[in-house]
Design a protein around this motif. Structure first.
Motif, PDB file in Angstrom:
ATOM      1  N   ARG A 185      92.130  -3.486  51.995  1.00 27.98           N
ATOM      2  CA  ARG A 185      91.912  -2.523  52.923  1.00 27.98           C
ATOM      3  C   ARG A 185      92.956  -1.753  53.005  1.00 27.98           C
ATOM      4  O   ARG A 185      92.695  -0.631  53.256  1.00 27.98           O
ATOM      5  CB  ARG A 185      90.894  -2.694  54.011  1.00 27.98           C
ATOM      6  CG  ARG A 185      89.738  -3.485  53.912  1.00 27.98           C
ATOM      7  CD  ARG A 185      88.315  -2.510  53.861  1.00 27.98           C
ATOM      8  NE  ARG A 185      88.363  -1.705  54.881  1.00 27.98           N
ATOM      9  CZ  ARG A 185      87.446  -1.100  55.473  1.00 27.98           C
ATOM     10  NH1 ARG A 185      86.799  -2.193  56.056  1.00 27.98           N
ATOM     11  NH2 ARG A 185      87.794  -0.138  56.796  1.00 27.98           N
ATOM     12  N   LEU A 186      93.741  -1.877  53.783  1.00 29.54           N
ATOM     13  CA  LEU A 186      95.098  -1.345  54.549  1.00 29.54           C
ATOM     14  C   LEU A 186      96.378  -1.525  53.781  1.00 29.54           C
ATOM     15  O   LEU A 186      97.746  -1.176  54.113  1.00 29.54           O
ATOM     16  CB  LEU A 186      95.212  -2.272  55.754  1.00 29.54           C
ATOM     17  CG  LEU A 186      94.509  -2.852  57.120  1.00 29.54           C
ATOM     18  CD1 LEU A 186      94.970  -3.698  57.698  1.00 29.54           C
ATOM     19  CD2 LEU A 186      93.384  -1.718  57.284  1.00 29.54           C
ATOM     20  N   GLN A 232      95.404   7.019  63.948  1.00 31.62           N
ATOM     21  CA  GLN A 232      94.988   6.732  62.454  1.00 31.62           C
ATOM     22  C   GLN A 232      94.714   5.589  61.994  1.00 31.62           C
ATOM     23  O   GLN A 232      94.120   4.719  61.164  1.00 31.62           O
ATOM     24  CB  GLN A 232      95.239   7.667  61.169  1.00 31.62           C
ATOM     25  CG  GLN A 232      94.549   8.928  62.055  1.00 31.62           C
ATOM     26  CD  GLN A 232      95.412  10.317  61.128  1.00 31.62           C
ATOM     27  OE1 GLN A 232      96.347   9.836  60.204  1.00 31.62           O
ATOM     28  NE2 GLN A 232      95.035  11.257  60.721  1.00 31.62           N
ATOM     29  N   ARG A 233      96.239   4.790  61.987  1.00 28.08           N
ATOM     30  CA  ARG A 233      96.706   2.926  61.548  1.00 28.08           C
ATOM     31  C   ARG A 233      95.792   2.763  62.400  1.00 28.08           C
ATOM     32  O   ARG A 233      95.123   1.654  61.570  1.00 28.08           O
ATOM     33  CB  ARG A 233      97.648   3.641  61.445  1.00 28.08           C
ATOM     34  CG  ARG A 233      97.843   1.788  61.235  1.00 28.08           C
ATOM     35  CD  ARG A 233      99.502   1.643  60.946  1.00 28.08           C
ATOM     36  NE  ARG A 233     100.225   1.723  61.663  1.00 28.08           N
ATOM     37  CZ  ARG A 233     101.811   1.946  62.235  1.00 28.08           C
ATOM     38  NH1 ARG A 233     101.923   2.540  60.922  1.00 28.08           N
ATOM     39  NH2 ARG A 233     101.960   2.581  63.554  1.00 28.08           N
ATOM     40  N   ALA A 269      89.342  -1.184  62.257  1.00 20.95           N
ATOM     41  CA  ALA A 269      87.506  -1.158  61.411  1.00 20.95           C
ATOM     42  C   ALA A 269      87.205  -1.452  60.517  1.00 20.95           C
ATOM     43  O   ALA A 269      86.566  -2.763  59.971  1.00 20.95           O
ATOM     44  CB  ALA A 269      87.524   1.057  60.624  1.00 20.95           C
ATOM     45  N   ALA A 270      88.952  -2.366  59.410  1.00 19.71           N
ATOM     46  CA  ALA A 270      89.282  -2.922  58.469  1.00 19.71           C
ATOM     47  C   ALA A 270      88.647  -4.512  59.204  1.00 19.71           C
ATOM     48  O   ALA A 270      87.862  -5.478  58.673  1.00 19.71           O
ATOM     49  CB  ALA A 270      90.281  -3.001  58.058  1.00 19.71           C
ATOM     50  N   LEU A 313      97.763   2.034  53.972  1.00 18.07           N
ATOM     51  CA  LEU A 313      98.910   2.183  55.167  1.00 18.07           C
ATOM     52  C   LEU A 313     100.162   2.311  55.567  1.00 18.07           C
ATOM     53  O   LEU A 313     100.687   2.895  56.037  1.00 18.07           O
ATOM     54  CB  LEU A 313      98.431   2.231  56.365  1.00 18.07           C
ATOM     55  CG  LEU A 313      96.109   1.780  56.875  1.00 18.07           C
ATOM     56  CD1 LEU A 313      96.465   1.331  58.233  1.00 18.07           C
ATOM     57  CD2 LEU A 313      96.567   3.584  57.044  1.00 18.07           C
ATOM     58  N   GLU A 351      93.109   3.222  63.822  1.00 15.67           N
ATOM     59  CA  GLU A 351      91.051   2.916  63.723  1.00 15.67           C
ATOM     60  C   GLU A 351      90.887   2.561  62.892  1.00 15.67           C
ATOM     61  O   GLU A 351      89.929   1.428  62.180  1.00 15.67           O
ATOM     62  CB  GLU A 351      91.525   4.457  63.557  1.00 15.67           C
ATOM     63  CG  GLU A 351      90.962   4.926  64.942  1.00 15.67           C
ATOM     64  CD  GLU A 351      90.799   6.852  64.669  1.00 15.67           C
ATOM     65  OE1 GLU A 351      90.112   7.174  63.928  1.00 15.67           O
ATOM     66  OE2 GLU A 351      90.715   7.785  65.315  1.00 15.67           O
ATOM     67  N   CYS A 352      92.224   2.554  61.585  1.00 17.56           N
ATOM     68  CA  CYS A 352      91.281   1.727  60.077  1.00 17.56           C
ATOM     69  C   CYS A 352      91.522   0.682  59.931  1.00 17.56           C
ATOM     70  O   CYS A 352      90.991  -0.485  59.431  1.00 17.56           O
ATOM     71  CB  CYS A 352      92.630   2.480  59.151  1.00 17.56           C
ATOM     72  SG  CYS A 352      92.556   3.825  58.127  1.00 17.56           S
TER      73      CYS A 352
END
Length: 185
Positions: free
Chosen positions: A180-181, A122-123, A129-130, A184, A125-126
């Motif tokens: 954005r991150l 998941q991290r 995407a960012a 996380l 992918e984030c």
């Protein structure tokens, strides 16, 4: 004889260094031994340990007498420094944990558990995407820096842009990625 002055201590230590004079050493031991023991007792050692530490300290004085440098301080300072170091070493040895038999140990698997793998995916992918949402010129710089492991100078050469431009675009990209991150962590 008391041997209570700095000059007496230096003279005695010089005799020990020059001739391995046992009488001079005994005089130093008689003077500093009780003082070092008191120091150790005040530092928390039990009487038997304090006696052992006095022996260690004075044996170190005997063995390393040639290392004493009068211009660096008094004999008492040198001996009390040895005592302090001996006390620190004693504490370190006391804090050591005994070894366990390896046959009795249950070691955790080095393989990540499924929860860790899911979180990592998941991290990832984030982050992807960012990075994909960055403006093209910032995204390329980030990819060159972290995927291709290029320095800022190498990125500037590859893109034929000034180094300052690379730095400012990288700073802007970091600020956007941070925003954005941040969740996380």
């Amino acid at each position: 004889m008391s041997y209570a002055t700095k000059a007496d201590h230096q003279r005695l230590l010089a005799q020990v260094a020059a001739d391995r004079d046992r009488d001079a050493f005994r005089a130093l031991f008689d003077y500093f031994g009780p003082r070092v023991k008191t120091l150790m007792l005040k530092a928390g050692a039990d009487p038997a340990m304090a006696d052992d530490l006095v022996q260690d300290v004075m044996m170190t004085v005997w063995r390393k007498v040639d290392l004493y440098a009068p211009h660096k301080g008094a004999v008492s300072t040198w001996i009390y420094t040895i005592a302090r170091n001996a006390r620190v070493d004693w504490h370190r040895r006391g804090a050591a944990q005994p070894y366990d038999d390896l046959d009795d140990l249950e070691l955790a698997s080095e393989e990540p558990d499924s929860e860790t793998e899911v979180f990592a995916a998941q991290r990832s992918e984030c982050v992807a995407a960012a990075i994909a949402d960055l403006p093209n010129e910032q995204r390329r710089i980030i990819e060159y820096a972290f995927v291709e492991d290029l320095s800022q100078n190498e990125i500037a050469e590859r893109l034929a842009i000034p180094l300052g431009t690379v730095k400012s675009r990288m700073r802007l990209a970091y600020a956007k990625l941070k925003g954005r991150l941040e969740t996380l962590k």
